[in-house]
Design a protein around this motif. Structure first.
Motif, PDB file in Angstrom:
ATOM      1  N   HIS A 213     -20.093  33.278  42.218  1.00  9.64           N
ATOM      2  CA  HIS A 213     -20.498  33.232  43.628  1.00  9.64           C
ATOM      3  C   HIS A 213     -20.427  34.613  44.274  1.00  9.64           C
ATOM      4  O   HIS A 213     -19.988  34.757  45.422  1.00  9.64           O
ATOM      5  N   ASN A 216     -22.459  34.914  48.286  1.00 10.94           N
ATOM      6  CA  ASN A 216     -21.852  33.841  49.069  1.00 10.94           C
ATOM      7  C   ASN A 216     -22.184  34.060  50.541  1.00 10.94           C
ATOM      8  O   ASN A 216     -23.006  34.919  50.889  1.00 10.94           O
ATOM      9  N   ASP A 239     -23.804  31.029  45.464  1.00 14.72           N
ATOM     10  CA  ASP A 239     -23.371  29.810  46.126  1.00 14.72           C
ATOM     11  C   ASP A 239     -24.640  29.174  46.691  1.00 14.72           C
ATOM     12  O   ASP A 239     -25.182  29.628  47.696  1.00 14.72           O
ATOM     13  N   THR A 240     -25.110  28.132  46.048  1.00 10.71           N
ATOM     14  CA  THR A 240     -26.408  27.561  46.398  1.00 10.71           C
ATOM     15  C   THR A 240     -26.433  27.019  47.822  1.00 10.71           C
ATOM     16  O   THR A 240     -27.417  27.205  48.551  1.00 10.71           O
ATOM     17  N   GLN A 241     -25.378  26.350  48.239  1.00 16.85           N
ATOM     18  CA  GLN A 241     -25.347  25.813  49.597  1.00 16.85           C
ATOM     19  C   GLN A 241     -25.396  26.929  50.633  1.00 16.85           C
ATOM     20  O   GLN A 241     -26.064  26.796  51.667  1.00 16.85           O
ATOM     21  N   GLU A 261     -26.861  26.543  39.195  1.00 13.03           N
ATOM     22  CA  GLU A 261     -25.463  26.286  38.844  1.00 13.03           C
ATOM     23  C   GLU A 261     -25.259  24.952  38.124  1.00 13.03           C
ATOM     24  O   GLU A 261     -24.456  24.852  37.214  1.00 13.03           O
TER      25      GLU A 261
END
Length: 329
Positions: A213, A216, A239-241, A261
Protein backbone atom coordinates in the motif's frame (compact mmCIF):
# COMPACT_ATOMS: atom_id res chain seq x y z
CA UNK A 1 21.53 -47.92 -14.21
CA UNK A 2 18.84 -45.55 -15.46
CA UNK A 3 18.00 -42.55 -13.31
CA UNK A 4 14.29 -42.00 -12.76
CA UNK A 5 12.88 -38.84 -14.37
CA UNK A 6 12.37 -35.79 -12.18
CA UNK A 7 8.63 -35.42 -11.56
CA UNK A 8 7.35 -31.85 -11.70
CA UNK A 9 3.77 -30.81 -10.86
CA UNK A 10 2.43 -27.58 -12.35
CA UNK A 11 -0.27 -25.57 -10.59
CA UNK A 12 -2.52 -22.78 -11.92
CA UNK A 13 -1.86 -24.17 -15.39
CA UNK A 14 -3.29 -22.53 -18.49
CA UNK A 15 -3.40 -24.00 -22.01
CA UNK A 16 -0.55 -21.75 -23.08
CA UNK A 17 1.60 -23.09 -20.23
CA UNK A 18 1.17 -26.66 -21.43
CA UNK A 19 1.96 -25.76 -25.03
CA UNK A 20 5.01 -23.69 -24.11
CA UNK A 21 6.55 -26.12 -21.60
CA UNK A 22 5.86 -29.26 -23.63
CA UNK A 23 7.71 -27.71 -26.58
CA UNK A 24 10.93 -27.40 -24.54
CA UNK A 25 10.58 -30.22 -22.01
CA UNK A 26 13.65 -32.52 -21.78
CA UNK A 27 13.19 -36.29 -21.47
CA UNK A 28 14.58 -36.42 -17.92
CA UNK A 29 11.69 -34.27 -16.60
CA UNK A 30 8.12 -35.54 -16.54
CA UNK A 31 5.22 -33.25 -15.80
CA UNK A 32 1.60 -33.23 -14.77
CA UNK A 33 -0.45 -30.11 -15.22
CA UNK A 34 -3.12 -29.06 -12.73
CA UNK A 35 -5.45 -26.16 -13.44
CA UNK A 36 -6.08 -25.75 -9.72
CA UNK A 37 -4.44 -22.97 -7.77
CA UNK A 38 -2.06 -24.33 -5.15
CA UNK A 39 -3.48 -23.89 -1.67
CA UNK A 40 -4.16 -25.88 1.50
CA UNK A 41 -6.87 -27.90 -0.26
CA UNK A 42 -5.10 -28.68 -3.53
CA UNK A 43 -1.62 -29.31 -2.07
CA UNK A 44 -2.45 -33.02 -1.85
CA UNK A 45 -2.07 -33.15 -5.64
CA UNK A 46 1.70 -32.74 -5.15
CA UNK A 47 2.00 -36.24 -3.71
CA UNK A 48 4.57 -38.30 -5.58
CA UNK A 49 6.31 -35.33 -7.17
CA UNK A 50 9.90 -34.18 -6.66
CA UNK A 51 9.13 -30.54 -7.34
CA UNK A 52 6.30 -28.16 -8.09
CA UNK A 53 6.05 -25.26 -10.52
CA UNK A 54 3.92 -22.33 -9.39
CA UNK A 55 2.68 -18.95 -10.58
CA UNK A 56 1.91 -15.57 -9.02
CA UNK A 57 -1.37 -16.37 -7.28
CA UNK A 58 -0.50 -19.79 -5.87
CA UNK A 59 -0.52 -19.88 -2.07
CA UNK A 60 2.78 -21.07 -0.59
CA UNK A 61 2.07 -20.40 3.05
CA UNK A 62 3.75 -22.04 6.03
CA UNK A 63 1.03 -24.69 6.21
CA UNK A 64 1.21 -25.47 2.49
CA UNK A 65 5.00 -25.71 2.57
CA UNK A 66 4.90 -28.00 5.60
CA UNK A 67 2.53 -30.27 3.70
CA UNK A 68 4.76 -30.18 0.62
CA UNK A 69 7.65 -31.29 2.82
CA UNK A 70 5.58 -34.18 4.15
CA UNK A 71 4.79 -35.20 0.57
CA UNK A 72 8.50 -35.27 -0.34
CA UNK A 73 8.67 -32.14 -2.47
CA UNK A 74 12.21 -30.74 -2.58
CA UNK A 75 11.90 -27.86 -5.06
CA UNK A 76 9.54 -24.94 -5.64
CA UNK A 77 10.11 -23.54 -9.11
CA UNK A 78 8.34 -20.21 -9.58
CA UNK A 79 7.62 -19.40 -13.22
CA UNK A 80 7.48 -15.70 -12.38
CA UNK A 81 9.69 -12.99 -10.92
CA UNK A 82 7.75 -12.20 -7.76
CA UNK A 83 7.98 -14.37 -4.67
CA UNK A 84 5.87 -12.47 -2.13
CA UNK A 85 3.43 -15.42 -2.08
CA UNK A 86 6.11 -17.76 -0.67
CA UNK A 87 6.90 -18.23 3.02
CA UNK A 88 10.66 -18.38 2.51
CA UNK A 89 11.38 -19.04 6.17
CA UNK A 90 9.15 -22.12 6.13
CA UNK A 91 10.79 -23.35 2.92
CA UNK A 92 14.25 -22.97 4.44
CA UNK A 93 13.22 -24.72 7.63
CA UNK A 94 11.98 -27.70 5.64
CA UNK A 95 14.95 -27.80 3.27
CA UNK A 96 12.91 -26.93 0.19
CA UNK A 97 14.74 -24.87 -2.40
CA UNK A 98 12.95 -21.96 -4.08
CA UNK A 99 13.93 -20.69 -7.52
CA UNK A 100 12.35 -18.05 -9.74
CA UNK A 101 12.55 -16.32 -13.12
CA UNK A 102 14.03 -12.92 -12.22
CA UNK A 103 13.98 -11.42 -15.73
CA UNK A 104 12.03 -12.95 -18.59
CA UNK A 105 11.35 -9.89 -20.72
CA UNK A 106 11.42 -6.53 -18.93
CA UNK A 107 10.41 -4.92 -22.21
CA UNK A 108 7.15 -6.91 -22.30
CA UNK A 109 5.85 -5.39 -19.06
CA UNK A 110 7.31 -1.95 -19.84
CA UNK A 111 5.62 -1.88 -23.23
CA UNK A 112 2.30 -2.97 -21.72
CA UNK A 113 2.58 -0.16 -19.19
CA UNK A 114 3.06 2.29 -22.04
CA UNK A 115 0.10 0.77 -23.89
CA UNK A 116 -2.12 1.39 -20.86
CA UNK A 117 -0.94 4.99 -20.62
CA UNK A 118 -1.53 5.73 -24.30
CA UNK A 119 -4.90 3.96 -24.29
CA UNK A 120 -6.13 6.05 -21.37
CA UNK A 121 -4.56 9.30 -22.52
CA UNK A 122 -5.84 9.06 -26.12
CA UNK A 123 -9.01 7.08 -25.33
CA UNK A 124 -8.33 4.63 -28.15
CA UNK A 125 -10.48 1.95 -26.50
CA UNK A 126 -13.48 4.28 -26.62
CA UNK A 127 -12.68 5.44 -30.16
CA UNK A 128 -12.51 1.81 -31.34
CA UNK A 129 -16.00 1.09 -30.01
CA UNK A 130 -17.40 4.27 -31.54
CA UNK A 131 -16.07 3.56 -35.02
CA UNK A 132 -17.44 0.00 -34.86
CA UNK A 133 -20.86 1.66 -34.52
CA UNK A 134 -20.14 4.16 -37.33
CA UNK A 135 -19.79 6.97 -34.81
CA UNK A 136 -16.96 9.28 -35.86
CA UNK A 137 -17.66 12.09 -33.38
CA UNK A 138 -14.49 13.28 -31.63
CA UNK A 139 -16.24 14.94 -28.71
CA UNK A 140 -15.22 13.26 -25.47
CA UNK A 141 -12.02 11.84 -26.96
CA UNK A 142 -9.69 14.75 -26.25
CA UNK A 143 -6.36 13.41 -25.00
CA UNK A 144 -2.98 14.77 -23.99
CA UNK A 145 0.61 14.50 -25.17
CA UNK A 146 3.08 12.27 -23.37
CA UNK A 147 5.83 14.57 -24.68
CA UNK A 148 7.05 16.96 -21.95
CA UNK A 149 4.89 15.35 -19.27
CA UNK A 150 6.58 14.51 -15.96
CA UNK A 151 6.44 10.76 -15.41
CA UNK A 152 7.40 9.41 -11.99
CA UNK A 153 8.67 5.82 -11.88
CA UNK A 154 8.69 4.02 -8.54
CA UNK A 155 11.25 1.22 -8.79
CA UNK A 156 14.11 1.19 -11.26
CA UNK A 157 14.85 -2.50 -11.64
CA UNK A 158 15.00 -4.18 -15.02
CA UNK A 159 11.38 -3.39 -15.90
CA UNK A 160 11.54 0.15 -14.58
CA UNK A 161 14.74 0.78 -16.52
CA UNK A 162 13.20 -0.55 -19.74
CA UNK A 163 10.20 1.70 -19.15
CA UNK A 164 12.36 4.79 -18.60
CA UNK A 165 14.20 4.14 -21.87
CA UNK A 166 10.87 4.09 -23.71
CA UNK A 167 9.72 7.29 -22.01
CA UNK A 168 12.95 9.06 -22.94
CA UNK A 169 12.15 8.27 -26.57
CA UNK A 170 8.83 10.05 -26.18
CA UNK A 171 10.49 13.15 -24.81
CA UNK A 172 8.94 12.83 -21.37
CA UNK A 173 10.51 14.35 -18.27
CA UNK A 174 11.29 11.26 -16.22
CA UNK A 175 11.97 11.19 -12.48
CA UNK A 176 12.28 8.11 -10.30
CA UNK A 177 12.37 6.90 -6.73
CA UNK A 178 14.41 3.83 -5.82
CA UNK A 179 16.52 3.78 -2.64
CA UNK A 180 18.56 0.83 -3.92
CA UNK A 181 19.38 1.95 -7.47
CA UNK A 182 21.20 4.80 -9.16
CA UNK A 183 20.82 5.61 -12.84
CA UNK A 184 21.76 8.37 -15.24
CA UNK A 185 18.69 7.63 -17.38
CA UNK A 186 16.46 9.81 -15.19
CA UNK A 187 16.55 12.13 -12.18
CA UNK A 188 16.43 10.52 -8.74
CA UNK A 189 14.05 12.25 -6.33
CA UNK A 190 12.41 11.59 -2.98
CA UNK A 191 9.10 9.77 -2.93
CA UNK A 192 7.39 12.97 -1.77
CA UNK A 193 8.83 14.96 -4.69
CA UNK A 194 7.75 12.25 -7.11
CA UNK A 195 4.19 12.39 -5.78
CA UNK A 196 4.08 16.18 -5.98
CA UNK A 197 5.61 16.69 -9.43
CA UNK A 198 4.38 13.76 -11.53
CA UNK A 199 1.63 13.95 -14.14
CA UNK A 200 1.83 10.18 -14.47
CA UNK A 201 3.04 7.70 -11.83
CA UNK A 202 4.03 4.14 -12.76
CA UNK A 203 4.76 1.40 -10.25
CA UNK A 204 7.61 -0.99 -11.05
CA UNK A 205 8.67 -2.16 -7.60
CA UNK A 206 8.33 -5.53 -5.85
CA UNK A 207 5.79 -6.14 -3.11
CA UNK A 208 7.47 -6.11 0.29
CA UNK A 209 6.50 -5.05 3.80
CA UNK A 210 7.86 -1.60 2.94
CA UNK A 211 5.93 -1.24 -0.34
CA UNK A 212 2.59 -2.70 0.77
CA UNK A 213 0.00 0.00 0.00
CA UNK A 214 2.75 2.45 -0.94
CA UNK A 215 -0.06 4.23 -2.75
CA UNK A 216 -2.48 5.07 0.06
CA UNK A 217 -4.64 7.98 1.13
CA UNK A 218 -1.65 10.01 2.33
CA UNK A 219 0.27 9.43 -0.90
CA UNK A 220 -2.72 10.35 -3.07
CA UNK A 221 -3.21 13.58 -1.13
CA UNK A 222 0.28 14.71 -2.17
CA UNK A 223 -0.31 14.14 -5.88
CA UNK A 224 -1.38 16.63 -8.53
CA UNK A 225 -5.10 16.89 -9.25
CA UNK A 226 -5.89 14.71 -12.27
CA UNK A 227 -2.76 12.54 -11.99
CA UNK A 228 -2.60 9.21 -13.85
CA UNK A 229 -1.62 6.13 -11.83
CA UNK A 230 -0.48 2.91 -13.51
CA UNK A 231 0.25 -0.39 -11.77
CA UNK A 232 1.69 -3.34 -13.68
CA UNK A 233 3.65 -4.77 -10.73
CA UNK A 234 1.69 -6.21 -7.79
CA UNK A 235 -1.87 -5.42 -6.80
CA UNK A 236 -1.20 -4.81 -3.12
CA UNK A 237 1.09 -1.89 -3.89
CA UNK A 238 -2.02 0.26 -3.91
CA UNK A 239 -4.86 0.68 -1.46
CA UNK A 240 -7.73 0.14 -3.88
CA UNK A 241 -10.40 1.75 -1.72
CA UNK A 242 -8.24 4.85 -1.33
CA UNK A 243 -7.92 5.01 -5.12
CA UNK A 244 -11.70 4.72 -5.51
CA UNK A 245 -12.14 7.63 -3.12
CA UNK A 246 -9.56 9.64 -5.09
CA UNK A 247 -11.36 8.86 -8.35
CA UNK A 248 -14.66 10.04 -6.87
CA UNK A 249 -13.08 13.30 -5.65
CA UNK A 250 -11.39 13.80 -9.09
CA UNK A 251 -7.96 13.86 -7.41
CA UNK A 252 -7.07 10.78 -9.43
CA UNK A 253 -7.74 11.55 -13.09
CA UNK A 254 -6.86 8.17 -14.57
CA UNK A 255 -6.18 4.70 -13.18
CA UNK A 256 -4.70 1.80 -15.16
CA UNK A 257 -4.27 -1.62 -13.57
CA UNK A 258 -2.85 -4.87 -14.87
CA UNK A 259 -2.84 -6.29 -11.34
CA UNK A 260 -5.31 -6.22 -8.47
CA UNK A 261 -4.91 -6.99 -4.78
CA UNK A 262 -7.63 -9.68 -4.78
CA UNK A 263 -6.90 -10.90 -8.30
CA UNK A 264 -6.38 -14.54 -7.29
CA UNK A 265 -10.17 -14.93 -7.19
CA UNK A 266 -10.63 -13.39 -10.64
CA UNK A 267 -7.70 -13.32 -13.02
CA UNK A 268 -6.66 -16.10 -15.41
CA UNK A 269 -10.25 -17.40 -15.46
CA UNK A 270 -13.23 -16.98 -17.78
CA UNK A 271 -15.86 -15.49 -15.51
CA UNK A 272 -18.03 -14.01 -18.25
CA UNK A 273 -21.01 -16.09 -17.15
CA UNK A 274 -20.40 -15.67 -13.42
CA UNK A 275 -21.57 -13.14 -10.86
CA UNK A 276 -18.54 -11.39 -9.38
CA UNK A 277 -18.99 -10.81 -5.66
CA UNK A 278 -16.03 -8.44 -5.30
CA UNK A 279 -17.77 -5.09 -4.78
CA UNK A 280 -14.52 -3.11 -4.87
CA UNK A 281 -13.53 -4.54 -8.25
CA UNK A 282 -17.03 -3.99 -9.60
CA UNK A 283 -16.91 -0.37 -8.43
CA UNK A 284 -13.65 0.15 -10.30
CA UNK A 285 -15.32 -1.02 -13.51
CA UNK A 286 -17.94 1.74 -13.27
CA UNK A 287 -15.43 4.57 -13.79
CA UNK A 288 -14.92 5.76 -17.38
CA UNK A 289 -11.33 6.76 -16.59
CA UNK A 290 -10.27 3.34 -15.26
CA UNK A 291 -8.65 0.74 -17.49
CA UNK A 292 -8.04 -2.81 -16.26
CA UNK A 293 -6.30 -5.75 -17.94
CA UNK A 294 -6.04 -9.21 -16.41
CA UNK A 295 -2.34 -9.55 -15.55
CA UNK A 296 -1.24 -9.80 -19.16
CA UNK A 297 1.76 -7.47 -18.98
CA UNK A 298 4.15 -10.45 -19.18
CA UNK A 299 2.20 -12.17 -21.93
CA UNK A 300 4.29 -12.01 -25.11
CA UNK A 301 5.79 -14.83 -27.15
CA UNK A 302 9.28 -13.74 -26.22
CA UNK A 303 8.56 -13.50 -22.50
CA UNK A 304 6.76 -16.85 -22.27
CA UNK A 305 9.60 -18.58 -24.13
CA UNK A 306 12.15 -17.09 -21.73
CA UNK A 307 10.05 -18.06 -18.70
CA UNK A 308 9.99 -21.67 -19.90
CA UNK A 309 13.73 -21.78 -20.68
CA UNK A 310 14.75 -20.23 -17.35
CA UNK A 311 12.37 -22.39 -15.31
CA UNK A 312 13.60 -25.61 -16.89
CA UNK A 313 17.21 -24.51 -16.46
CA UNK A 314 16.49 -23.84 -12.78
CA UNK A 315 15.14 -27.38 -12.45
CA UNK A 316 18.14 -28.82 -14.31
CA UNK A 317 20.53 -27.06 -11.91
CA UNK A 318 18.68 -28.58 -8.97
CA UNK A 319 18.74 -32.06 -10.50
CA UNK A 320 22.48 -31.75 -11.15
CA UNK A 321 23.06 -30.51 -7.59
CA UNK A 322 24.68 -27.41 -9.11
CA UNK A 323 24.62 -23.89 -7.62
CA UNK A 324 21.16 -22.45 -8.16
CA UNK A 325 21.57 -19.29 -10.25
CA UNK A 326 18.09 -17.98 -9.46
CA UNK A 327 17.60 -19.25 -5.92
CA UNK A 328 15.46 -17.15 -3.61
CA UNK A 329 16.80 -17.17 -0.05
Amino acid sequence: MTTAPFRLAFFSTQKYDITAFDSQLPKHITTEYFSQQLNETSVKLAEGFDGICCFVNDVLSEDVIERLHQLGVKLIALRCAGFNNVDLKAAKNHGIKVVRVPAYSPEAVAEHCLALILTLSRKTHKAYNRVKENNFDLNGLLGFNLHNKTVGVIGLGKIGTAFVKILNGFGANVIYFDPFTESDLAQSVSIETLYQQSDIIALHCPLTNDTLHIINEQALEQMKPGVMLVNTSRGALIDTQACINALKSRKLGYLALDVYEQESELFFKDMSCEIIDDDIFQRLLTFPNVLITGHQGFFTKEAVSEIVATTLNNVDEFIANSPLTNEVK
